[in-house]
Design a protein around this motif. Structure first.
Motif, short mmCIF file in Angstrom:
data_model
loop_
_atom_site.label_atom_id
_atom_site.label_comp_id
_atom_site.label_asym_id
_atom_site.label_seq_id
_atom_site.Cartn_x
_atom_site.Cartn_y
_atom_site.Cartn_z
N ALA A 1 1.13 4.26 -2.83
CA ALA A 1 1.04 5.69 -2.54
C ALA A 1 2.26 6.44 -3.04
O ALA A 1 2.15 7.52 -3.63
CB ALA A 1 0.87 5.90 -1.03
N LEU B 1 0.83 -1.20 0.00
CA LEU B 1 0.00 0.00 0.00
C LEU B 1 0.87 1.25 0.00
O LEU B 1 0.58 2.23 -0.72
CB LEU B 1 -0.92 -0.02 1.22
CG LEU B 1 -1.85 1.20 1.38
CD1 LEU B 1 -2.83 1.30 0.21
CD2 LEU B 1 -2.60 1.13 2.71
N PHE B 2 1.95 1.23 0.79
CA PHE B 2 2.85 2.38 0.82
C PHE B 2 3.55 2.56 -0.52
O PHE B 2 3.73 3.70 -0.98
CB PHE B 2 3.87 2.19 1.95
CG PHE B 2 4.82 3.36 2.09
CD1 PHE B 2 4.35 4.62 2.43
CD2 PHE B 2 6.18 3.19 1.88
CE1 PHE B 2 5.23 5.69 2.56
CE2 PHE B 2 7.06 4.25 2.01
CZ PHE B 2 6.58 5.50 2.35
N VAL C 1 5.96 3.56 8.74
CA VAL C 1 5.78 2.28 8.05
C VAL C 1 6.84 1.28 8.48
O VAL C 1 6.56 0.10 8.69
CB VAL C 1 5.78 2.48 6.52
CG1 VAL C 1 5.52 1.16 5.81
CG2 VAL C 1 4.73 3.50 6.09
N SER D 1 0.65 4.73 9.62
CA SER D 1 0.99 4.28 8.27
C SER D 1 -0.24 4.31 7.36
O SER D 1 -0.17 4.78 6.21
CB SER D 1 1.58 2.87 8.30
OG SER D 1 2.75 2.84 9.06
N TRP E 1 -1.00 7.97 6.64
CA TRP E 1 -0.10 8.55 5.64
C TRP E 1 -0.45 8.05 4.24
O TRP E 1 -0.50 8.84 3.29
CB TRP E 1 1.35 8.18 5.96
CG TRP E 1 2.03 9.02 6.99
CD1 TRP E 1 2.60 8.61 8.16
CD2 TRP E 1 2.26 10.44 6.94
NE1 TRP E 1 3.15 9.67 8.84
CE2 TRP E 1 2.96 10.81 8.12
CE3 TRP E 1 1.93 11.43 6.02
CZ2 TRP E 1 3.34 12.12 8.39
CZ3 TRP E 1 2.30 12.74 6.29
CH2 TRP E 1 2.99 13.08 7.46
N CYS E 2 -0.70 6.75 4.09
CA CYS E 2 -1.02 6.20 2.78
C CYS E 2 -2.31 6.80 2.23
O CYS E 2 -2.40 7.17 1.06
CB CYS E 2 -1.14 4.68 2.85
SG CYS E 2 0.43 3.83 3.15
#
Length: 260
Positions: free
Chosen positions: A151, A147-148, A208, A236, A239-240
């Motif tokens: 993003a 996911l990060f 993360v 996390s 943020w994402c």
């Protein structure tokens, strides 16, 4: 099948063929994290208070997240390349969804990242890293990592479409190498000066990384840290969500208007 799904699948196939036809870049991208693991783990590990295997167990989640953050660089370069070589101008003339081209690039990058994560995990296991948490927690860690990366790729796509040339995108993309250095990816932030520790702990990479260490069972959540590091999984996800909500529509809008 909807227009976006059909066109996005076509663009996904195009991006994967593009990567397949440039194997040198793909190999370099996949082997660099492994090289860094061996270098940092055996060279820097001997200079830190943590003994070798303990530091390598600490390092693997950080390298995974640093590699995910490189989605900014790869997304930026590929978007700038297509934009300044006229490829996107030709796509805009076709009767296709305006979101399909950047979406295809982002999903293709995610597929390649998922495949490239496997060798890094295997090398990590070979040098002493272990998954100490449950299988469900480990699956959650991998999902959060991807996911990060998704993003980060949208940040890169937007900046690549915004860049004035391929060279400018390459130079700016290379500068993103500094982002993991201003985080807890490679070293603990406990001994950093106060102002620098605040910057490092509010860096999304730190949240993360801490979340992965916690979910993999490699290190506990630090006490007395800033909110994102003290609540790493929630931070996390936050943020994402913020990055995707900000940069996905911005990138699609930038592509659709051609910078006008």
């Amino acid at each position: 099948m909807s227009t976006l799904a059909y066109d996005g699948t076509a663009m996904l196939g195009r991006q994967l063929r593009r990567i397949r036809n440039n194997p040198g870049l793909a190999i370099l991208t996949q082997t660099m994290p492994i090289t860094m693991l061996l270098f940092f783990g055996y060279v820097f590990g001997s200079a830190l208070a943590m003994p070798g295997e303990e530091y390598r167990a600490f390092l693997v989640p950080g390298l995974l997240v640093a590699t995910a953050a490189n989605g900014i660089m790869t997304g930026m370069f590929q978007a700038a390349q297509d934009s300044h070589r006229g490829v996107m101008d030709r796509f805009r003339t076709l009767p296709m969804s305006r979101a399909a081209v950047p979406l295809g690039q982002a999903v293709a990058d995610l597929v390649v990242t998922a495949a490239g994560t496997v060798p890094l995990l295997l090398v990590g296991l070979a040098v002493g890293w272990r998954i100490e948490g449950s299988a469900l927690e480990a699956a959650g860690a991998v999902g959060l990592l991807l996911l990060f990366r998704f993003a980060a790729t949208w940040i890169g796509i937007f900046l690549g479409l915004l860049s004035r040339s391929e060279e400018a995108a390459g130079q700016l993309g290379s500068a993103t190498f500094m982002l993991p250095l201003l985080s807890n990816a490679y070293i603990p932030t406990d001994n950093l000066p106060g102002w620098l520790r605040v910057i490092a702990e509010w860096n999304p990479i730190s949240a993360v990384t801490t979340a992965l260490r916690d979910l993999f069972g490699n290190a506990p959540v630090p006490e007395g840290a800033a909110w994102p590091v003290a609540h790493p999984v929630a931070a996390s996800l936050m943020w994402c969500a913020v990055l995707i909500a900000a940069f996905l529509p911005a990138a699609v809008r930038r592509y659709a208007t051609g910078g006008r």
